[in-house]
Design a protein around this motif. Structure first.
Motif, PDB file in Angstrom:
ATOM      1  N   ASP A 195       0.812  -1.215   0.000  1.00  0.00           N
ATOM      2  CA  ASP A 195       0.000   0.000   0.000  1.00  0.00           C
ATOM      3  C   ASP A 195       0.848   1.269   0.000  1.00  0.00           C
ATOM      4  OD1 ASP A 195      -2.658   1.151   0.064  1.00  0.00           O
ATOM      5  OD2 ASP A 195      -2.216   1.787   2.116  1.00  0.00           O
ATOM      6  N   SER A 197       3.245   3.849  -1.554  1.00  0.00           N
ATOM      7  CA  SER A 197       3.626   4.290  -2.895  1.00  0.00           C
ATOM      8  C   SER A 197       4.803   5.251  -2.807  1.00  0.00           C
ATOM      9  CB  SER A 197       2.441   4.969  -3.592  1.00  0.00           C
ATOM     10  OG  SER A 197       2.078   6.153  -2.902  1.00  0.00           O
ATOM     11  N   ARG A 199       4.793   8.309  -3.128  1.00  0.00           N
ATOM     12  CA  ARG A 199       4.418   9.601  -2.534  1.00  0.00           C
ATOM     13  C   ARG A 199       4.338   9.554  -1.015  1.00  0.00           C
ATOM     14  NH1 ARG A 199       2.539  13.295  -6.176  1.00  0.00           N
ATOM     15  NH2 ARG A 199       2.180  12.539  -8.301  1.00  0.00           N
TER      16      ARG A 199
END
Length: 468
Positions: A195, A197, A199
């Motif tokens: 989950d 990423s 970012r």
């Protein structure tokens, strides 16, 4: 579970086989014991009128040399020979056990029947001529039923055949439950990592309180995320700084040309061309530095196995610097030093060090080259403002400037020492900022080619300091 079931099946068949062999061995031992007892009585002339079987499924008889029955088990209905056994309510055996051949002395053979097969053993003894016994050798027969073996092994085999599938199912269910419970934290870690990423690299997986392998896995994943976050942050900062550095000369170049074009008659085109050329050269230096760092990061420029004379390289770079240098270069302490590596990259190291020292020096730059132990040591010092202790690590970072305005004015890109550090480490060397009474002092150590130890402070190149 298929492997577990197969292993249990093989083990079950092996158990049944061992059990049958053990039971048969016991029956044989019992029959031989009874045979020895009867033979001992026959040899001593003490045979009774009837033989009592040790068990209900064991029978015996004694024959004389003419085949006549001397004595037989009391439970035999026909004492002429061993009969086929059919137990009555009291355990006696009525039907006869027929035989097509008589076993030789000491032989063992099996006879199949309704209650068989039977194990028959025999022995011939010489008996005395007095008493109830007849003259001549006597043959003793003992028959023991092997039915207990078949019954026992059959029962065990049936139990295993019925129980093994149930056992395999129970073991499979237990393993599934336990493995699912044990792998649940691993699945939670996997889901959390999946989950995350690019970012939100600041996120971390939960670490279990228990100090087991799962907790170790969680710590390893968090350490990896730390490195990824640091690398991503460094890359973003590098891209932002590179964009800013590339934009600055382009902005100056664009502004200079726009002003000149706005007032073409009042413009000194020679000065405009000189300013534009200087900004273009600055832009070129920056692009070249970025290219060097990019190649070093990718590992596409591994050092070649080539002998490099650093003293000759220093002399060459000093000659390049002489025409435009505003300070003197002291090369008295440059002695021989040979290393193995990429000559272009090592030349870039010497060039960047001399350019950096010349840019910040007040009046002189001193270069030393010596061999100490297994290292060639290169020292470049200047008499400028120096580098504060707190910034001695920062100066090797990309786009690092201690004096932003001064560095840009003097043409520095902030990448020179970062490139030096990258190339030196690729060649297995070290670089540090050493303490100095005045100015900055950078010390580089590279693996020596010959591994020798020569004294520092040898004769300088041409025996004279190099000055403009």
């Amino acid at each position: 579970m298929v492997v577990v079931g197969a292993a249990l099946a093989v083990g079950g068949f092996g158990l049944v086989g061992l059990l049958g062999a053990s039971i048969e061995e016991g029956i044989e031992a019992s029959a031989n014991t009874q045979l020895a007892d009867i033979a001992s009585l026959a040899g001593a002339g003490q045979l009774p009128t009837r033989l009592a079987g040790s068990r209900g499924d064991t029978f015996a008889e004694v024959l004389d040399s003419s085949g006549g029955v001397v004595v037989a088990s009391a439970s035999l209905a026909d004492p002429a020979q061993l009969s086929r056994v059919h137990p009555s309510l009291d355990g006696a055996v009525i039907p006869r056990l027929t035989s097509t051949s008589t076993p030789a002395e000491g032989d063992l053979y099996q006879r199949d029947g309704d209650d068989g097969p039977y194990l028959v053993v025999s022995r011939t003894v010489v008996a005395p001529t007095h008493g109830v016994l007849q003259k001549g050798p006597l043959t003793v027969y003992v028959a023991a039923s092997l039915r207990p073996e078949g019954v026992t092994t059959g029962t065990v085999a049936l139990a295993l055949a019925c129980g093994l599938p149930v056992l395999v199912i129970m073991v499979g269910a237990l393993v599934w439950v336990l493995s699912g419970r044990a792998l649940r934290p691993v699945e939670a870690i996997r889901a959390e990592v999946a989950d995350i990423s690019g970012r939100d690299l600041h996120r971390r997986v939960s670490e279990p309180l228990a100090g087991d392998e799962v907790a170790s896995l969680a710590r390893t994943m968090n350490a990896m995320l730390d490195r990824l976050e640091s690398s991503a942050s460094h890359q973003r900062r590098f891209v932002a700084d590179a964009s800013h550095e590339l934009r600055s000369p382009l902005t100056v170049l664009q502004a200079t040309l726009e002003v000149a074009l706005t007032h073409p008659k009042d413009c000194a085109w020679d000065a405009v061309a000189g300013d534009a050329l200087e900004e273009a050269r600055r832009l070129q230096r920056l692009v070249e530095d970025l290219l060097v760092l990019a190649r070093a990061d990718e590992g596409t420029e591994a050092p070649r196995s080539q002998v490099v004379d650093l003293d000759e390289m220093i002399l060459k770079e000093a000659g390049r610097l002489r025409p435009r240098s505003r300070v003197s270069l002291d090369l008295h302490r440059v002695s021989g030093g040979r290393v193995r590596g990429n000559p272009e990259q090592l030349s870039r190291v010497v060039q960047n060090l001399l350019d950096n020292a010349e840019r910040h020096a007040d009046s002189s730059v001193t270069v030393e080259l010596s061999t100490s132990g297994r290292q060639v040591v290169l020292v470049v010092a200047d008499d400028g403002p120096g580098i504060p202790v707190a910034y001695r690590e920062q100066v090797f970072e990309r786009f690092a400037r201690l004096d932003e305005a001064r560095s840009q004015h003097e043409g520095g890109t902030g990448l020179g020492l970062a490139i030096v550090k990258q190339i030196v480490e690729i060649h297995g060397g070290t670089i540090e900022v050493a303490s100095s009474a005045t100015g900055a002092k950078l010390v580089i150590g590279l693996p020596c080619l010959d591994g020798g130890d020569t004294s520092a402070g040898g004769a300088g190149v041409d025996g004279l300091p190099f000055s403009p």
